[in-house]
Design a protein around this motif. Structure first.
Motif, PDB file in Angstrom:
ATOM      1  N   LYS A   8       0.730  -1.192  -0.156  1.00 37.18           N
ATOM      2  CA  LYS A   8       0.073   0.020   0.001  1.00 37.18           C
ATOM      3  C   LYS A   8       0.831   1.307   0.085  1.00 37.18           C
ATOM      4  N   GLU A   9       0.631   2.223  -0.777  1.00 39.30           N
ATOM      5  CA  GLU A   9       1.496   3.528  -0.903  1.00 39.30           C
ATOM      6  C   GLU A   9       1.615   4.376   0.472  1.00 39.30           C
ATOM      7  N   ASN A  10       0.420   4.317   1.290  1.00 41.15           N
ATOM      8  CA  ASN A  10       0.526   4.947   2.545  1.00 41.15           C
ATOM      9  C   ASN A  10       1.332   4.343   3.828  1.00 41.15           C
ATOM     10  N   LEU A  11       2.096   3.380   3.386  1.00 42.37           N
ATOM     11  CA  LEU A  11       2.713   2.507   4.487  1.00 42.37           C
ATOM     12  C   LEU A  11       4.123   2.670   4.340  1.00 42.37           C
ATOM     13  N   ILE A  12       5.005   2.598   5.282  1.00 36.82           N
ATOM     14  CA  ILE A  12       6.440   2.600   5.402  1.00 36.82           C
ATOM     15  C   ILE A  12       6.984   1.308   5.583  1.00 36.82           C
ATOM     16  N   TYR A  13       7.716   0.546   4.247  1.00 32.57           N
ATOM     17  CA  TYR A  13       8.439  -0.508   4.595  1.00 32.57           C
ATOM     18  C   TYR A  13       9.936  -0.590   4.694  1.00 32.57           C
ATOM     19  N   THR A  14      10.470  -1.289   5.936  1.00 32.21           N
ATOM     20  CA  THR A  14      11.724  -1.520   6.403  1.00 32.21           C
ATOM     21  C   THR A  14      12.161  -2.820   5.917  1.00 32.21           C
ATOM     22  N   LYS A  15      12.854  -3.020   5.243  1.00 32.27           N
ATOM     23  CA  LYS A  15      13.614  -4.391   5.179  1.00 32.27           C
ATOM     24  C   LYS A  15      14.392  -4.707   6.332  1.00 32.27           C
ATOM     25  N   VAL A  16      14.291  -6.173   6.739  1.00 31.92           N
ATOM     26  CA  VAL A  16      15.111  -6.518   7.830  1.00 31.92           C
ATOM     27  C   VAL A  16      16.464  -7.352   7.239  1.00 31.92           C
TER      28      VAL A  16
END
Length: 176
Positions: free
Chosen positions: A168-176
């Motif tokens: 979703k565009e409104n979310l922040i994704y951080t790779k572990v």
């Protein structure tokens, strides 16, 4: 907790604290197959009971994800015995049971190798009526798994657990 014997989750609101605690174990899952997804359902009508943890069997690990409050998530490892009955706070009218791969779209990712895992955060903007300033709040929301050309996430839907099969565009994704 939640009517599950020997289940003692620690809830997190801070992404950095969560990654410090679980990042290494999550990274170790990359390259493993997502084997099964276990969810709790009401036996009489099959309704998904989203208040309970969701269990992902990945390689030889059992990841247990839970959303219990609006802005928190918990991950535990190998604490829940799927053979045990869920006793929802002694409610005799509920007949809850664990079901394997009972959510829609599981065929898209079951048995496939995990290529990437992400921690997901949600942002919410609020206007402060006092000074008319916009403030952004960031909430720890869930986990996302890239599995070949598929994507599946488990996330907090304001005190329950939900699933999504796209970013979703409104979310922040951080790779572990």
């Amino acid at each position: 907790m939640l009517g599950i014997k020997d289940y003692n989750p620690k809830f997190y609101t801070d992404k950095n604290e969560f990654i410090k605690e679980h990042g290494a174990t999550l990274k170790s899952l990359i390259g493993s197959n997502l084997r099964e997804v276990w969810t709790v359902h009401e036996a009489s009508d099959g309704e998904f009971w989203a208040d309970c943890p969701v269990i992902l069997l990945i390689g030889e690990k059992q990841l247990e994800f839970c959303s219990f409050k609006d802005d928190e998530i918990a991950v535990t490892w190998d604490e829940i015995d799927l053979k045990e009955t869920v006793d929802w706070y002694g409610d005799q009218e509920l007949n809850l049971e664990w079901r394997k791969n009972a959510i829609e779209n599981t065929a898209l990712f079951i048995g496939r190798q995990i290529e990437k895992i992400e921690v997901i955060e949600m942002t919410q903007e609020a206007i402060d009526a006092k000074d008319n300033l916009i403030h952004s709040n960031v909430w720890l929301s869930g986990l996302g798994f890239s599995v070949r050309e598929c994507y599946v996430s488990i996330f907090n839907t304001f005190d329950e657990t939900g699933f999504s099969f796209s970013k979703k565009e409104n979310l922040i994704y951080t790779k572990v």
